[in-house]
Design a protein around this motif. Structure first.
Motif, PDB file in Angstrom:
ATOM      1  N   ASP A 173       4.674  -6.170  -3.960  1.00  0.00           N
ATOM      2  CA  ASP A 173       5.609  -5.187  -4.505  1.00  0.00           C
ATOM      3  C   ASP A 173       6.515  -5.848  -5.541  1.00  0.00           C
ATOM      4  OD1 ASP A 173       7.623  -6.565  -3.179  1.00  0.00           O
ATOM      5  OD2 ASP A 173       7.706  -5.156  -1.506  1.00  0.00           O
ATOM      6  N   GLU A 174       7.428  -5.055  -6.110  1.00  0.00           N
ATOM      7  CA  GLU A 174       8.275  -5.556  -7.186  1.00  0.00           C
ATOM      8  C   GLU A 174       9.148  -6.720  -6.729  1.00  0.00           C
ATOM      9  OE1 GLU A 174       8.318  -4.593 -10.580  1.00  0.00           O
ATOM     10  OE2 GLU A 174       6.430  -3.937  -9.732  1.00  0.00           O
ATOM     11  N   VAL A 175       9.588  -6.690  -5.474  1.00  0.00           N
ATOM     12  CA  VAL A 175      10.441  -7.755  -4.969  1.00  0.00           C
ATOM     13  C   VAL A 175       9.690  -9.083  -4.952  1.00  0.00           C
ATOM     14  CG1 VAL A 175      11.742  -8.583  -2.980  1.00  0.00           C
ATOM     15  CG2 VAL A 175      11.823  -6.169  -3.592  1.00  0.00           C
ATOM     16  N   ALA A 176       8.476  -9.079  -4.390  1.00  0.00           N
ATOM     17  CA  ALA A 176       7.692 -10.308  -4.303  1.00  0.00           C
ATOM     18  C   ALA A 176       7.302 -10.812  -5.695  1.00  0.00           C
ATOM     19  CB  ALA A 176       6.444 -10.075  -3.453  1.00  0.00           C
ATOM     20  N   ARG A 177       7.030  -9.903  -6.619  1.00  0.00           N
ATOM     21  CA  ARG A 177       6.701 -10.317  -7.990  1.00  0.00           C
ATOM     22  C   ARG A 177       7.908 -10.982  -8.657  1.00  0.00           C
ATOM     23  NH1 ARG A 177       2.260  -7.218 -10.618  1.00  0.00           N
ATOM     24  NH2 ARG A 177       1.082  -6.245  -8.943  1.00  0.00           N
ATOM     25  N   GLU A 178       9.090 -10.376  -8.479  1.00  0.00           N
ATOM     26  CA  GLU A 178      10.298 -10.947  -9.072  1.00  0.00           C
ATOM     27  C   GLU A 178      10.593 -12.323  -8.488  1.00  0.00           C
ATOM     28  OE1 GLU A 178      12.184 -10.040 -11.460  1.00  0.00           O
ATOM     29  OE2 GLU A 178      11.672  -7.954 -11.871  1.00  0.00           O
ATOM     30  N   LEU A 179      10.383 -12.488  -7.186  1.00  0.00           N
ATOM     31  CA  LEU A 179      10.627 -13.781  -6.556  1.00  0.00           C
ATOM     32  C   LEU A 179       9.637 -14.834  -7.056  1.00  0.00           C
ATOM     33  CD1 LEU A 179      11.385 -12.585  -2.933  1.00  0.00           C
ATOM     34  CD2 LEU A 179      12.979 -13.764  -4.447  1.00  0.00           C
ATOM     35  N   THR A 180       8.391 -14.436  -7.281  1.00  0.00           N
ATOM     36  CA  THR A 180       7.404 -15.361  -7.827  1.00  0.00           C
ATOM     37  C   THR A 180       7.829 -15.828  -9.219  1.00  0.00           C
ATOM     38  OG1 THR A 180       5.633 -14.269  -6.582  1.00  0.00           O
ATOM     39  CG2 THR A 180       4.979 -15.670  -8.420  1.00  0.00           C
ATOM     40  N   LEU A 181       8.286 -14.891 -10.037  1.00  0.00           N
ATOM     41  CA  LEU A 181       8.775 -15.256 -11.367  1.00  0.00           C
ATOM     42  C   LEU A 181       9.992 -16.166 -11.278  1.00  0.00           C
ATOM     43  CD1 LEU A 181       8.438 -11.864 -13.284  1.00  0.00           C
ATOM     44  CD2 LEU A 181       7.155 -13.959 -13.721  1.00  0.00           C
ATOM     45  N   GLU A 182      10.891 -15.859 -10.353  1.00  0.00           N
ATOM     46  CA  GLU A 182      12.096 -16.683 -10.220  1.00  0.00           C
ATOM     47  C   GLU A 182      11.727 -18.115  -9.818  1.00  0.00           C
ATOM     48  OE1 GLU A 182      16.420 -16.734  -7.904  1.00  0.00           O
ATOM     49  OE2 GLU A 182      15.160 -14.941  -7.871  1.00  0.00           O
ATOM     50  N   ALA A 183      10.762 -18.255  -8.902  1.00  0.00           N
ATOM     51  CA  ALA A 183      10.319 -19.596  -8.504  1.00  0.00           C
ATOM     52  C   ALA A 183       9.737 -20.340  -9.697  1.00  0.00           C
ATOM     53  CB  ALA A 183       9.289 -19.492  -7.381  1.00  0.00           C
TER      54      ALA A 183
END
Length: 935
Positions: A173-183
């Protein structure tokens, strides 16, 4: 796209990660587009570097004297204190308490704060921990540094300067995608594109067969991609249309996010061996056993071992013969457990069944409840397969599907579903020659696609997105509705403005924007108004205040919506004032506790049908407060000639024509704001102080629910901690003081809870704290315990000390009913609002729970307390042992004549969610939606 020396694809896997690349400046026409695999140099033994095509996604945190100095040193970091990769994986099997694994699964876990240091999960307090985001960052940083040191010849070839595609599960979902980008950004990577793993796998097949693939397929076909890795299972459907001498590829469906893969199979094998032993292993032994089962499984798949696998675990006591626990696992047993448990042959017509497999709830992760991958496949096909169609092509991907026996079982299952006597099911099976590397290689080929040099798989967004709207006050319908912002298959990079709808936004007051998505609603169009349905899944809401100036009044303004589905696959939403240049970006929350949001949602009552904040009779309410808290002579203490403060609540109820327990969140907050203006007048008398504290806590409970609650709590904390109580000898003032903080506990941050706790600690933990206050009464001590128990964000060590002190007193039968409530709350297996890492370990609670069980007290309060401590979650890292659980059940059955005992027995025997009534008691009500649809 800008030109860079390399185009890089990264498969950031749950179990293994890999890197592939294209050297754009390589000499020779054929070399320019050749996809190569980067051999990752890493520690394979202590002090020994080696290279492998994959980097095991494991991180090990060694003890202070566990390894020799400099043995973890890397060419780019001589002071390295932790280890990533092959040696970390192998060493972690010996000492699992220090091993971080499955961080990708934790990154999409909605039950924890993914920014908090919680890994290794359930390890002892003396072991350092990192967050899922940090672990992911470490893996990407390692890949970057290894590349820069061994592959890059000059600074312009450093990984951070290249174009990079990172793959994610299709159902992230959008949350997991954003966290992947942040990492990735934290690791120093910049030019990032996200790509779904099944798409990457298909791209690899296209790239591998680019010159000959038209001969492989013909006609109008449908391809099914089955991607099963170490931690996730992904399904996708891709349509193939003939276009002259070539073909057009279009992704038409993705499945739900399934936390289910090879890790679960390892756990299932370990559960089987544990069951043969007929005695439960502790979490450390079970983790070791799971690691050995993983090795046995891999050897079987690689045909390195046949027949029987034997291994031994270190013993935990002198009673273990030979000092170790010995296990044997036969090859046919491995095949049977995996085939029957994860790939059972099912009829198409079978009714849905959810299997509660014990092994699937280990390690604190929310694994899919049903381990049968074939059942999930049938659900996916039922939802997305066009009527009368069947998959014509199969593409398998993921390390778990390396064994031919598993691919054959999936083919057998599909044949059972789609074969007829007249037409047997014979799909064309596409083969990726490197299942463990196909995703990173396909992600690399995707760069060529973006440059127009490869064959594109169309399809756009795999899901539709919706933003909830509130109906206008005089709207003909009251049903919950939403506006479609991103229709299914919207292309990345698309921007649109929704301006034809009469949308309005509430400014100057707390509002909530709720975003939904759906994998199955494929016909909704842009700006279409639809009814909310079970097909839609909620993402974390945005709770905010749209500000239009410091002195701007609360009002509704006409707005239009600007929506951008970015090139990297993330969603941007803007509100624009139709009459001015003001714009507000809606940034949806990913840091606040999803667990708390989910529990609050279950507890919330429906929002008011109007989008406007409920209009209250503010002047009569303020008059009632003035009559209670004002004096005509202007003095601030002594007796008052105003109304009796004990009648204040009744007066407010009369004005509102509602009993106080029926006041909604908006009403309570407006009363709280009015009341705060009279904070100094609480000194008028002890009765006024009691009433002010009582109403202040009641109207602000549970301390969260609106964006302004943070400021309310801040000013209340400052005021109360500065002035404290005026009538310190009045016991009722102190009782209301502690009740106030308990009521708003969920809104207090960890620092605020700790500051307030310091006032209680001399009375609760006298041996560990400073001087206690005089003139306390027993009932006040009980309220202190109840308040401390509600502070779930206190340091875990402090909470453990509190539980131990209560347990000590309970064994001596010197404990009040309210203190039993506190013990059950502090040591509970399921917390109200704190993340899972705040649960006290079962090893700690078990050390004194047995003593409580044998005490002579048989009160319902005691039984309720121990039932909370023994509540079954299905996760051995949280649950007490089976033997101790049986003793708890025996005691409960012995007291079956008491009321509600059956509920307590069920709580201990079965996995169940926390009661909605209890959630609502602590978590409160809802906010109005931020968007209003006019007439």
């Amino acid at each position: 796209m800008r030109s860079t020396p390399y185009l890089i694809g990264i498969d950031l896997g749950t179990t293994n990660s890999s890197v592939a690349y294209i050297h754009t400046q390589a000499r020779g026409k054929n070399q320019r587009s050749t996809v190569k695999v980067f051999s990752i140099k890493q520690l394979v033994k202590e002090g020994v570097m080696g290279e492998q095509n994959t980097l095991p996604s494991f991180l090990y945190l060694p003890g202070e004297f566990e390894v020799q100095s400099q043995s973890l040193a890397l060419p780019w970091n001589s002071e390295q204190k932790l280890c990533v990769g092959e040696w970390a994986k192998n060493q972690g099997k010996k000492v699992p308490e220090r091993l971080v694994h499955s961080s990708k699964s934790w990154l999409c876990h909605s039950g924890v704060d993914r920014y908090s240091p919680i890994l290794p999960w359930a390890s002892s307090s003396d072991i350092p921990k990192i967050s899922p985001l940090e672990a992911t960052t470490h893996y990407l940083s390692f890949l970057k540094e290894s590349w820069n040191h061994f592959q890059a010849k000059k600074e312009s070839e450093f990984m951070e300067s290249q174009e990079i595609t990172i793959t994610v599960p299709a159902a992230f979902d959008e949350v997991a995608r954003e966290l992947t980008l942040e990492a990735a950004y934290k690791a120093g990577l910049k030019n990032i594109q996200l790509l779904e793993e099944p798409m990457a796998a298909f791209y690899h097949w296209i790239a591998h067969h680019e010159q000959k693939w038209p001969k492989k397929v013909s006609g109008h076909l449908l391809a099914l991609v089955c991607d099963i890795g170490g931690g996730t299972t992904d399904f996708s459907l891709i349509e193939i249309h003939p276009q002259g001498e070539s073909f057009d590829f279009k992704r038409v469906a993705v499945g739900d996010h399934l936390l289910l893969g090879g890790d679960n199979m390892d756990i299932a094998l370990a559960v089987y061996l544990e069951g043969k032993r007929k005695k439960q292993l502790d979490s450390t032994q079970f983790s070791q056993l799971t690691g050995f089962c993983s090795q046995a499984k891999e050897k079987l798949w690689q045909k390195e071992s046949e027949g029987e696998h034997s291994f031994a675990l270190p013993g935990r006591s002198s009673s273990v013969i030979g000092g170790s626990l010995k296990f044997k696992l036969k090859t046919e047993t491995i095949e049977k457990i995996i085939l029957d448990g994860f790939f059972p042959l099912l009829p198409w017509e079978e009714k849905e069944k959810i299997s509660e497999k014990k092994g699937l709830r280990e390690w604190g992760l929310p694994y899919a409840k049903d381990p049968a991958i074939t059942r999930h496949l049938r659900t996916f096909l039922t939802r997305h397969l066009p009527s009368g169609k069947q998959p014509d092509i199969l593409l398998f991907n993921g390390g778990t599907l390396t064994p031919k026996i598993l691919r054959d079982r999936i083919r057998e299952q599909l044949s059972l579903w789609f074969s007829t006597s007249a037409a047997p099911f014979k799909p064309l099976v596409l083969t990726n020659n490197k299942l463990d590397l196909a995703v990173s290689m396909g992600a690399t080929y995707f760069h060529l696609v973006r440059q127009g040099k490869g064959i594109r798989i169309g399809g756009g967004s795999p899901r539709s997105y919706y933003l909830q709207i509130e109906n206008a006050q005089n709207a003909p319908t009251k049903e919950a509705r939403a506006i479609c912002l991103v229709p299914f298959q919207t292309q990345e990079g698309s921007q649109c403005t929704i301006e034809d709808l009469p949308l309005q936004a509430l400014t100057g007051q707390p509002v909530s924007f709720q975003l939904f998505f759906s994998n199955t609603r494929k016909e909704d169009s842009l700006a279409q108004i639809v009814s909310l349905s079970e097909e839609m899944q909620a993402l974390p809401p945005l709770q905010t205040v749209l500000k239009v100036g410091k002195k701007a009044k609360k009002k509704q303004i006409p707005i239009l919506l600007e929506v951008n589905l970015t090139e990297i696959g993330t969603l941007e939403i803007w509100l624009k004032d139709r009459d001015t240049d003001r714009r507000w970006q809606l940034k949806f929350q990913i840091r606040s506790s999803p667990q708390l949001r989910q529990k609050r949602k279950a507890a919330q009552s429906p929002a008011p049908s109007t989008g406007e904040k409920k209009k209250l009779p503010l002047l009569p309410l303020k008059k009632s407060l003035e009559e209670t808290f004002s004096r005509t002579d202007g003095k601030t203490d002594g007796k008052t000639d105003g109304k009796n403060p004990e009648k204040l609540i009744r007066n407010l109820e009369d004005v509102l024509e509602k009993r106080k327990n029926s006041w909604d969140l908006s009403t309570n907050r407006q009363i709280h704001d009015l009341l705060f203006d009279f904070s100094s007048q609480r000194r008028l008398s002890p009765e006024h102080e009691v009433r002010w504290l009582n109403l202040a806590g009641f109207s602000l409970r549970p301390g969260s629910g609106t964006p302004e609650d943070k400021n309310r709590i801040q000013r209340l904390s400052f005021l109360a901690l500065q002035e404290k109580l005026h009538y310190e000898k009045n016991i009722q003032s102190w009782l209301e003081w502690w009740i106030l903080w308990r009521r708003i506990a969920t809104g207090l941050n960890a620092s605020q809870q700790l500051n307030i706790f310091h006032q209680m600690s001399p009375h609760l933990l006298p041996r560990n704290s400073g001087k206690s206050r005089r003139h306390t009464k027993p009932q006040e001590i009980v309220e202190m315990w109840r308040t401390a128990a509600s502070f779930e964000l206190l340091p875990l060590g402090t909470r453990e000390n509190l539980a131990k002190e209560l347990a000590r007193r309970a064994t001596q039968e010197k404990i009040a009913p309210g203190e039993y409530w506190a013990l059950g709350r502090i040591a509970a297996r399921t917390l109200i609002y704190a993340p899972l890492n705040q649960v006290i370990s079962p090893r700690t609670v078990s050390s004194w729970l047995e003593d409580i069980l044998i005490s002579s007290d048989k009160s319902l309060e005691k039984l309720y307390s121990i039932a909370q401590i023994a509540r079954k979650t299905g996760d051995r890292t949280l649950d007490i042992s089976d033997s101790l659980q049986k003793k708890v059940l025996q005691l409960l059955h012995e007291n079956s004549h008491l009321p509600k005992i059956e509920e307590l027995i069920t709580m201990v025997e079965d996995v169940a969610e926390l009661e909605v009534g209890l959630q609502k008691h602590y978590l409160g009500d809802s906010l109005p939606a931020g968007l209003i649809l006019g007439n």
